[in-house]
Structures are given as structure tokens and as C-alpha cells.
Motif scaffolding. Structure first.
Motif, PDB file in Angstrom:
ATOM      1  N   ILE B 133      48.227  10.839  -5.427  1.00 10.73           N
ATOM      2  CA  ILE B 133      47.715  11.828  -4.472  1.00 10.73           C
ATOM      3  C   ILE B 133      48.733  12.068  -3.364  1.00 10.73           C
ATOM      4  O   ILE B 133      49.006  13.213  -2.979  1.00 10.73           O
ATOM      5  CB  ILE B 133      46.367  11.363  -3.880  1.00 10.73           C
ATOM      6  CG1 ILE B 133      45.268  11.452  -4.948  1.00 10.73           C
ATOM      7  CG2 ILE B 133      45.983  12.184  -2.648  1.00 10.73           C
ATOM      8  CD1 ILE B 133      43.995  10.710  -4.582  1.00 10.73           C
ATOM      9  N   GLY B 160      41.825  12.519  -7.028  1.00  6.97           N
ATOM     10  CA  GLY B 160      40.892  12.111  -5.981  1.00  6.97           C
ATOM     11  C   GLY B 160      39.550  11.694  -6.566  1.00  6.97           C
ATOM     12  O   GLY B 160      38.940  10.704  -6.140  1.00  6.97           O
ATOM     13  N   ASN B 177      37.472   8.929   3.834  1.00  7.76           N
ATOM     14  CA  ASN B 177      38.198   9.788   4.774  1.00  7.76           C
ATOM     15  C   ASN B 177      37.878  11.255   4.547  1.00  7.76           C
ATOM     16  O   ASN B 177      37.635  11.687   3.425  1.00  7.76           O
ATOM     17  CB  ASN B 177      39.711   9.602   4.604  1.00  7.76           C
ATOM     18  CG  ASN B 177      40.127   8.164   4.772  1.00  7.76           C
ATOM     19  OD1 ASN B 177      39.704   7.506   5.720  1.00  7.76           O
ATOM     20  ND2 ASN B 177      40.917   7.655   3.842  1.00  7.76           N
ATOM     21  N   ALA B 178      37.952  12.027   5.642  1.00  9.62           N
ATOM     22  CA  ALA B 178      37.700  13.475   5.540  1.00  9.62           C
ATOM     23  C   ALA B 178      38.880  14.209   4.920  1.00  9.62           C
ATOM     24  O   ALA B 178      38.720  15.308   4.384  1.00  9.62           O
ATOM     25  CB  ALA B 178      37.412  14.051   6.923  1.00  9.62           C
ATOM     26  N   PHE B 179      40.073  13.626   5.017  1.00  5.94           N
ATOM     27  CA  PHE B 179      41.282  14.246   4.470  1.00  5.94           C
ATOM     28  C   PHE B 179      41.942  13.246   3.539  1.00  5.94           C
ATOM     29  O   PHE B 179      42.256  12.131   3.947  1.00  5.94           O
ATOM     30  CB  PHE B 179      42.249  14.641   5.602  1.00  5.94           C
ATOM     31  CG  PHE B 179      41.646  15.569   6.614  1.00  5.94           C
ATOM     32  CD1 PHE B 179      41.040  15.066   7.753  1.00  5.94           C
ATOM     33  CD2 PHE B 179      41.660  16.940   6.427  1.00  5.94           C
ATOM     34  CE1 PHE B 179      40.450  15.910   8.684  1.00  5.94           C
ATOM     35  CE2 PHE B 179      41.080  17.799   7.355  1.00  5.94           C
ATOM     36  CZ  PHE B 179      40.472  17.284   8.487  1.00  5.94           C
ATOM     37  N   GLU B 180      42.128  13.634   2.295  1.00  6.96           N
ATOM     38  CA  GLU B 180      42.707  12.720   1.318  1.00  6.96           C
ATOM     39  C   GLU B 180      44.175  13.085   1.143  1.00  6.96           C
ATOM     40  O   GLU B 180      44.504  14.093   0.495  1.00  6.96           O
ATOM     41  CB  GLU B 180      41.968  12.840  -0.019  1.00  6.96           C
ATOM     42  CG  GLU B 180      42.311  11.750  -1.011  1.00  6.96           C
ATOM     43  CD  GLU B 180      41.755  10.395  -0.617  1.00  6.96           C
ATOM     44  OE1 GLU B 180      40.564  10.149  -0.872  1.00  6.96           O
ATOM     45  OE2 GLU B 180      42.518   9.570  -0.078  1.00  6.96           O
ATOM     46  N   THR B 181      45.050  12.267   1.725  1.00  5.10           N
ATOM     47  CA  THR B 181      46.487  12.545   1.627  1.00  5.10           C
ATOM     48  C   THR B 181      47.227  11.429   0.923  1.00  5.10           C
ATOM     49  O   THR B 181      48.448  11.455   0.816  1.00  5.10           O
ATOM     50  CB  THR B 181      47.106  12.723   3.032  1.00  5.10           C
ATOM     51  OG1 THR B 181      46.902  11.507   3.768  1.00  5.10           O
ATOM     52  CG2 THR B 181      46.470  13.880   3.780  1.00  5.10           C
TER      53      THR B 181
END
Lengths: 187, 184
Positions: B133, B160, B177-181
Motif C-alpha cells: 500500500i 487495503g 486509520n482514516a487514511f491508509e497510506t
């Protein structure tokens, strides 16, 4: 704390990218030749504003969906709905910040959204899944249309979370959580 | 990006040092790419790594039947990802490595051999997905062609979904998490 750092990371990069784009100063290649005029950058920024606002509308719908879902769920499922609502709010905040960084006004949400009949928790899960499927399809359509690389990263990180939400909801509904290799097909 | 950083994506489960080459290879796949063709070649290598890893995991005697089925299912999906990025690379006129690099296959076998419990094996899979990811997050910001942006975004989202399922199997929140980086 981790969430706040993540939010600032994505909102900050969108902010930086947006401010850079909005300057309209034009860019140059290594030979000092202009590769993009200020007017072209301004047009690209305007297009990005429209795209980010489209995504913002999607997030506003998602927030309302999980707020409704939480009211009709209990126990662990209610906690999950509240967690997902909070995450959708962070998405909306980041997108609104990106629009403002581009010098524009964020789209506003509706006062009320259509909600189907929700006779049981299975119906609630189907409702939420439907909203996530639309969100996934929207983000897949919007990402390639963005001119800002930073915004593409932000969108991709949000899309991935929407897909994760969908997998969790499917599992809760007793379905295969990841039925297809590509989100956006069966989604 | 260091070996320690790549190993940190296992969610607190200690991984053997032998997992580092595969994890690091996935995480840094796009780091030095220049242009869409090089980026898609890197995507082919990432997906080859994931296919090798899941196929090897599925053969581990430390996994119960449900976990074996999961590894096979995800391995099939990684193969589908590989097929698509391979096709896109060919359309760009790029040369596609026919087989995964022998070093990659060896690294996959070494990692699975050294991980003795189901928990460690699932954590390894989770770390691979997290690193993939993170790599695709970088690629989203460098690719130019719309068709490639869309394909890799869809793959990143699919990784994801794998990660969410693996987190759940490890007893962790599936979407923390709100943002998957792909950052730990």
C-alpha cells in the motif's frame, strides 16, 4: 494522535500542492523553458476544485449514512459505525481544507438524505454497503481526472479506507469480505 | 527506508530477519522509478512478490485450514493484479520479467520457514500488504496515464481490503486509520 498526524499529512500535502498550483506562476523545465502557463495551472486548479467538491459530497453522504446506521445498530456493530463515521468526517475535513487551499468554497452537505426502510441490522448493513460501493466507484472515476499529484495520493488513501469499510461490512453481513481482486467490479 | 522500518509494519508482532528482504523489496519498489514504464515494471515485481508470498504461505503446515484458504484466495487475487499490471506494462512496450526473480522466491521460502506460528505468518502477510500500500501510494503521485492511475488505485484499495481482513484475523481493529497510506 496518529490519526491527527495522518490527517495533517494528507491535508497538508493537499494544501501545499493546492497553494503551489494556485500561485499561477507557471513552471519551467531544466532549460528554463516554460512548460505550463499560469493560466493552464489555474484551469487545472479549477478542475481539481470541482473534483474535490464531488468527493466531499460523497463523504457528506457517508457521514449521514453511518450516523443513521449507528442509531439502528447495537453493540460492536454500533461502535464500528461510529468509528467509520468519525473516519468519514476526517475525510470530509481534509477535502474541505484542500478546496479552501485552492481558494474556493467547499460544497455543503444536504440537510436530509434519503434513507430506505431499515427493519433489521441486515438492512442497515446493506444500506451502508451500498453507500460505500458508490463511494469506491466515485473515487476510482475521480482519481485519474485530478491534475494535482498530492491530491491523487490523498484520494487514493481515502479510497483504500472506503474499500476497507466495505470489506468489514461484508464480513459483518456474513458475506465473503473480498470477493473480487479489483474494487469497482463487484465492489 | 530501512529494514527496521519495513519490519515495523507487522503490527507489533516480531518478525524474523529473513522476512526483511521481501518486505523491503516491496516497500521500495517504486522509490527509484522514472516514468510510467518503470513504475509499471516495479508494480509487476511487487505483485510477483505478493503472489510468491501467498503461495508459499498457503503451503505452511503452521496454518489452519481457514488460514490456508485465505492465503490461497488472496494469492489468486494477487495473481489477477499481476496479470493486469503485466498487460499494462506490455502495452507501454516494456519488457516483462517472465518469472519472479529467484532471489525473491528464495526470500519468500526463507521467511515462511522461519515464521513458526500462524500469528507470525498472518502478521507477515499484513506487513507485506502494508508495504505494498505504501508503495502504491507513492506510485499514485508519479504515474501520468489515467488508465494506469485507475488500475493501481484499484489494486491499492484491494490490498487495503486484504489488510483489513488480516488485521481482523490478528484480533486488531480492521480499519484503525482514516487514511491508509501504508505508514505504521
Amino acid at each position: 494522535m496518529v490519526e491527527r498526524r495522518a490527517f495533517l499529512a494528507v491535508a497538508g500535502t493537499a494544501l501545499a500542492g493546492g497553494v503551489l498550483t494556485a500561485c499561477g506562476s507557471g513552471s519551467q523545465d531544466d532549460n528554463g523553458i516554460a512548460t505550463e502557463t499560469g493560466a493552464e495551472q489555474s484551469t487545472a486548479a479549477s478542475a481539481d476544485v470541482a473534483i474535490v467538491n464531488q468527493a466531499l459530497v460523497v463523504e457528506q453522504r457517508a457521514i449521514a449514512t453511518y450516523r443513521t446506521a449507528a442509531q439502528h445498530l447495537s453493540g460492536a456493530r454500533r461502535r464500528t459505525a461510529r468509528t467509520f463515521e468519525a473516519q468519514e468526517r476526517m475525510h470530509a475535513d481534509a477535502l474541505a481544507s484542500a478546496v479552501m487551499a485552492l481558494g474556493a468554497t467547499p460544497a455543503t452537505g444536504r440537510d436530509r438524505y434519503a434513507v430506505p426502510s431499515l427493519p433489521d441490522e441486515a438492512a442497515v448493513l446493506r444500506f451502508a454497503m451500498g453507500v460505500e460501493q458508490i463511494a469506491v466507484a466515485q473515487y476510482l472515476d475521480l482519481i485519474p481526472r485530478l491534475s494535482s499529484q498530492n491530491l491523487r495520493g490523498t484520494f487514493a488513501s481515502i479510497l483504500t479506507v472506503e474499500a476497507e469499510h466495505l470489506a468489514v461490512l461484508r464480513e459483518e453481513a456474513g458475506q465473503e469480505p473480498v470477493p473480487d481482486a479489483f474494487v469497482g467490479r463487484s465492489t | 527506508m530501512t529494514r527496521r522500518h519495513a519490519l515495523r509494519n507487522a503490527g507489533g508482532v516480531a518478525l524474523a530477519a529473513s522476512t526483511a528482504p521481501l518486505l523491503l523489496g516491496v516497500r521500495t519498489a517504486f522509490a527509484a522509478t522514472n516514468g510510467d514504464e518503470e513504475t509499471m515494471l516495479a508494480a509487476v515485481r511487487v505483485e510477483q512478490s505478493l503472489v510468491v508470498a501467498y503461495r508459499t504461505l498457503a503451503g505452511s503446515s503452521a496454518l489452519d485450514p481457514a488460514a490456508v484458504a485465505l492465503a490461497r484466495h488472496f494469492g489468486d487475487q494477487e495473481q489477477a493484479h499481476l496479470d493486469v499490471v503485466t498487460k499494462e506494462l506490455r502495452m507501454l512496450g516494456g519488457m516483462v520479467p517472465a518469472q519472479p526473480a529467484p532471489a525473491m522466491v528464495k526470500a519468500g521460502r526463507a521467511a515462511v520457514t522461519d515464521l513458526r506460528t500462524q500469528r507470525a505468518l498472518l502478521a507477515f502477510a499484513g506487513a507485506l500488504e502494508t508495504n505494498a500500500i505504501a508503495a502504491y501510494f507513492e506510485a499514485q503521485q508519479s504515474l501520468r496515464r489515467p488508465v494506469l492511475l485507475q488500475a493501481t488505485a484499484a489494486i491499492m484499495a484491494s490490498e487495503g481490503q486484504h489488510l483489513a481482513v488480516l488485521r481482523g484475523a490478528l484480533g486488531r481493529p480492521p480499519v484503525p486509520n482514516a487514511f491508509e497510506t501504508g505508514q505504521p
